[in-house]
Design an enzyme around this catalytic site. Structure first.
Site, short mmCIF file in Angstrom:
data_model
loop_
_atom_site.label_atom_id
_atom_site.label_comp_id
_atom_site.label_asym_id
_atom_site.label_seq_id
_atom_site.Cartn_x
_atom_site.Cartn_y
_atom_site.Cartn_z
N ASP A 1 0.81 -1.23 0.00
CA ASP A 1 0.00 0.00 0.00
C ASP A 1 0.84 1.27 0.00
O ASP A 1 0.42 2.30 0.54
CB ASP A 1 -0.96 0.02 1.21
CG ASP A 1 -1.87 -1.19 1.22
OD1 ASP A 1 -2.24 -1.65 0.12
OD2 ASP A 1 -2.22 -1.66 2.31
N LYS B 1 1.79 2.22 -5.16
CA LYS B 1 2.32 1.69 -6.42
C LYS B 1 1.41 2.00 -7.61
O LYS B 1 1.88 2.41 -8.67
CB LYS B 1 2.52 0.16 -6.31
CG LYS B 1 3.51 -0.24 -5.22
CD LYS B 1 3.56 -1.74 -5.01
CE LYS B 1 2.32 -2.33 -4.40
NZ LYS B 1 2.09 -1.99 -2.98
N GLN C 1 1.93 -5.98 -3.35
CA GLN C 1 2.37 -6.12 -1.95
C GLN C 1 3.67 -5.32 -1.75
O GLN C 1 3.85 -4.31 -2.41
CB GLN C 1 2.56 -7.60 -1.56
CG GLN C 1 1.26 -8.39 -1.47
CD GLN C 1 0.69 -8.81 -2.80
OE1 GLN C 1 1.35 -9.45 -3.59
NE2 GLN C 1 -0.56 -8.46 -3.07
N LYS D 1 -0.73 4.41 -8.14
CA LYS D 1 -0.66 5.81 -8.56
C LYS D 1 0.57 6.05 -9.43
O LYS D 1 0.48 6.68 -10.49
CB LYS D 1 -0.64 6.75 -7.34
CG LYS D 1 -0.23 8.14 -7.76
CD LYS D 1 -0.13 9.20 -6.72
CE LYS D 1 0.64 10.36 -7.36
NZ LYS D 1 0.52 11.63 -6.69
N ALA E 1 -7.58 -0.90 0.88
CA ALA E 1 -8.31 -0.67 -0.36
C ALA E 1 -9.17 -1.88 -0.74
O ALA E 1 -10.17 -1.77 -1.42
CB ALA E 1 -7.32 -0.35 -1.49
N GLY F 1 -4.63 -4.11 -3.90
CA GLY F 1 -5.62 -3.06 -4.16
C GLY F 1 -4.83 -1.83 -4.51
O GLY F 1 -4.20 -1.22 -3.64
N HIS F 2 -4.77 -1.49 -5.79
CA HIS F 2 -3.95 -0.38 -6.26
C HIS F 2 -4.86 0.78 -6.66
O HIS F 2 -5.65 0.66 -7.59
CB HIS F 2 -3.07 -0.83 -7.43
CG HIS F 2 -2.04 -1.85 -7.03
ND1 HIS F 2 -1.15 -2.41 -7.91
CD2 HIS F 2 -1.76 -2.39 -5.82
CE1 HIS F 2 -0.37 -3.26 -7.26
NE2 HIS F 2 -0.73 -3.27 -6.00
N GLU G 1 -8.53 -1.40 9.09
CA GLU G 1 -7.65 -0.33 9.57
C GLU G 1 -6.22 -0.72 9.30
O GLU G 1 -5.81 -1.84 9.61
CB GLU G 1 -7.78 -0.20 11.10
CG GLU G 1 -8.76 0.82 11.53
CD GLU G 1 -8.71 1.06 13.05
OE1 GLU G 1 -7.83 0.51 13.74
OE2 GLU G 1 -9.57 1.81 13.51
N ARG G 2 -5.43 0.19 8.74
CA ARG G 2 -4.00 -0.10 8.60
C ARG G 2 -3.29 0.36 9.86
O ARG G 2 -3.60 1.43 10.40
CB ARG G 2 -3.42 0.63 7.39
CG ARG G 2 -3.95 0.09 6.07
CD ARG G 2 -3.35 0.83 4.89
NE ARG G 2 -3.93 0.41 3.62
CZ ARG G 2 -4.07 1.20 2.55
NH1 ARG G 2 -3.66 2.45 2.60
NH2 ARG G 2 -4.59 0.74 1.44
#
Ligand code: GDP
Ligand code: IMO
Ligand code: MG
Length: 423
Positions: free
Chosen positions: A13, A16, A221, A18, A296, A40-41, A301-302
Site C-alpha cells: 500500500d 504503487k 504487496q 498511482k 483498499a 488493491g492499487h 484499519e491499517r
C-alpha cells in the site's frame, strides 16, 4: 530494450498504482508479475478514483499493452467484476489486456481453504485478505494447480479433480461451507476469461523487447511481505521482490534496468505480524486519519508508525533499488516533529542491519527532526518545498544511499513532483 521494475519497499500500500499510472506514458507495456486480487492499487485522476486488483495500472494512459504474467494468480469471478466495471466506466480493455496461459487460477475452494486455514491457526492467524492466495500458490508449488491455459482443454475434468481434492482437505478440517454461489460466479468468470487474449506472455514480452519496446513491471504487496525476505510467516505467498519480475514474466535478469522503490514517508501494515515502529498512541491515530489508512480491498484499519530505515535499507539491498519514490509526504504536513528509525536495539545491543527475527525484543532507535508545517498538496515543483522537507529528503537519501527521484504530495495523478530534472 528496456525493462524497469516498480515495487513496494514496506508492507504494501505504498502507492504503487498511482505511480505506475503516472509513469505509463514513458513505456509501451505494463506488466503485473506476482500476487493477485489481494492487491488493491488506487489511482485518482480527473476527479475519479479507481481501485485495481488484478488488472495492471497501465490501463488508463493511452493504448498500452497490459500483461497479467505467469507469476500472477487470477480469480476469474473477481477478474470479471473488475474488468466489467472498468469497461462500463468507459475504459475498454479487451484488446489491450493480455493474460498469460501459465498464470494460476484461484478456485472457489482455494478461497474457502484460505478461510479454513486461518480459522485453524486461531490467534496465530496471518490476517490474510481471504482471497485464496496462499492455497493457490501452494498448489502451484505442489504441482497440482490449474492454470489459465487449462480452461482451453479438458477443463471440466481438471476442475472436478482439483475441487474433489480440496473438499477432502476441508472435510478433514471439519470446516463448514457453502460453495454454491461462489462456484456459480466463478464458472461465469471462466466463460468471460475465454473472451480475452490468452497468450504465452514470456514469448510476447521478449519479442516486444526485441522490437525495441519498453516495459514497466508493476509489483504488488511489498518487500516486507515477500515469502523469502519478509517478516515470515506473516507474509504473502509470492516473491514480491525484483527477482519476482524475472520468474513472473520470463525475463532474463540482464534485461532489468531501473528499479523504482516506493516508500511512504511513514509506514503502515495491514494484517498480523511484527512492526517495530508501530505507534499505538495519538500520533498513530492521527497518521491513520490524515492518510486515510484503511485497506483498499478489505477496508481494514491499517496499522501506522514511523518510517523504518533499517527495514528500508534491507529492502533496497534485496531489490537492487536504483531510485526511490517518496509517497504521502503531505500526510505529515501538520506535524511539529517527524521521527525516523535509524537502528534497532536487540538484547541491549544496537544494530543497524535487519535481523533474522523481528518478532519481539526489537526496540527502534529514532532520530527526531523538525516538521515543515506547510501544506504541500498544491505544490508543483521541488523549488517550492519548505526547507525542513528538503532536509528530510536529504536525510533519507543519505541514510538509504539512494536518490529520491519522485515525491508524491497527494493521491491525484497531478500531485507528483520529479526531482533531479534538467532546469
Ligand atoms: P498500492 O497498493 O501500493 O497501490 O497503494 P494503495 O492504493 O493500497 O494505497 C495508497 C493510498 O494512498 C491510496 O488511497 C492512494 O490514493 C493514496 N495516495 C497515493 N499517493 C498519495 C500521496 O502522495 N498523498 C496522499 N495523501 N495519498 C496518496
Ligand atoms: P498491495 O498490492 C498490504 C497482506 C495481508 C496479510 C498478508 C497475507 O495493495 O500493496 P494474503 O491474502 O496475501 O495471503 O495475505 O499480506 N497483504 C497486503 N497488505 N497491501 C497488499 O497489497 C497486500 N496483499 C497482501 O494483509 O497480512
Ligand atoms: Mg494496496
Amino acid at each position: 530494450m528496456k525493462v524497469d521494475v516498480l515495487l513496494g519497499l514496506q508492507w504494501g500500500d505504498e502507492g504503487k498504482g498511482k505511480v505506475v499510472d503516472v509513469l505509463t506514458p514513458r513505456y509501451d507495456v505494463v506488466a503485473r508479475f506476482q500476487g493477485g486480487p489481494n492487491a488493491g492499487h488506487t489511482l485518482e485522476f480527473e476527479g475519479q478514483k479507481y481501485v485495481l486488483r488484478s488488472i495492471p495500472s497501465g490501463i488508463f494512459q493511452g493504448n498500452k499493452v497490459n500483461i497479467i504474467g505467469n507469476g500472477v494468480v487470477l480469480d476469474p469471478s473477481l477478474f470479471k467484476a473488475e474488468a466489467e466495471a472498468l469497461e462500463a466506466s468507459g475504459h475498454p480493455l479487451k484488446e489491450r489486456l493480455h493474460i498469460s496461459k501459465k498464470a494460476h487460477l484461484i478456485l472457489p475452494t482455494h478461497r474457502i481453504l484460505d478461510a479454513a486455514y486461518e480459522a485453524a491457526k486461531g490467534a496465530a492467524k496471518v490476517g490474510t485478505t481471504g482471497k485464496g492466495i496462499g492455497p493457490t500458490y501452494t498448489d502451484k508449488v505442489s504441482r497440482t494447480g490449474l492454470r489459465v491455459g487449462d480452461i482451453l482443454c479438458h477443463f471440466e475434468e481438471k476442475y472436478a479433480a482439483a475441487k474433489a481434492r480440496h473438499e477432502q482437505i476441508l472435510k478433514s478440517l471439519n470446516y463448514e461451507y457453502d460453495i454454491t454461489e461462489l462456484e456459480k460466479q466463478w464458472l461465469e468468470g471462466i466463460e468471460y476469461l475465454r473472451t480475452f487474449h490468452l497468450v504465452d506472455s514470456e514469448h510476447e514480452i521478449n519479442n516486444l523487447l526485441k522490437d525495441g519496446k519498453s516495459v514497466l513491471c508493476e509489483g504488488a504487496q511489498g518487500t516486507m511481505l515477500d515469502v523469502d525476505f519478509g517478516s515470515y510467516p506473516f507474509v504473502t505467498s509470492s516473491n514480491t521482490i525484483c527477482a519476482g519480475a524475472c520468474t513472473g514474466l520470463g525475463l532474463g535478469p540482464n534485461k532489468i534496468g531501473e528499479v523504482y522503490g516506493i516508500m511512504k514517508a511513514y509506514c503502515t501494515r495491514v494484517g498480523a505480524g511484527p512492526f517495530p515502529t508501530e505507534l499505538f498512541d495519538e500520533t498513530g491515530k492521527t497518521i491513520r486519519a490524515l492518510g486515510h489508512e484503511y485497506g483498499a480491498v478489505t477496508g481494514r484499519e491499517r496499522r501506522c508508525g514511523w518510517v523504518d530505515l533499517v527495514a528500508l535499507r534491507y529492502s533496497i539491498m534485496v531489490n537492487g533499488v536504483t531510485q526511490l519514490i517518496l509517497m504521502k509526504s503531505d500526510v505529515l504536513d501538520a506535524f511539529d516533529t517527524i521521527k525516523a528509525c535509524v537502528a534497532y536495539k536487540v538484547n541491549g545491543e544496537e544494530i543497524d542491519y535487519f535481523p533474522y527475527d523481528i518478532t519481539e525484543g526489537v526496540e527502534p532507535i529514532y532520530v527526531e527532526m523538525p516538521g515543515w508545517k506547510t501544506d504541500m498538496t498544491k505544490m508543483t515543483s521541488e523549488d517550492e518545498f519548505p526547507e525542513e522537507f528538503n532536509a528530510y529528503i536529504s536525510f533519507l537519501e543519505e541514510q538509504l544511499g539512494t536518490p529520491v527521484k519522485i515525491v508524491s504530495v497527494g493521491p491525484d495523478r497531478e500531485q507528483t513532483i520529479e526531482r533531479y530534472t534538467e532546469k
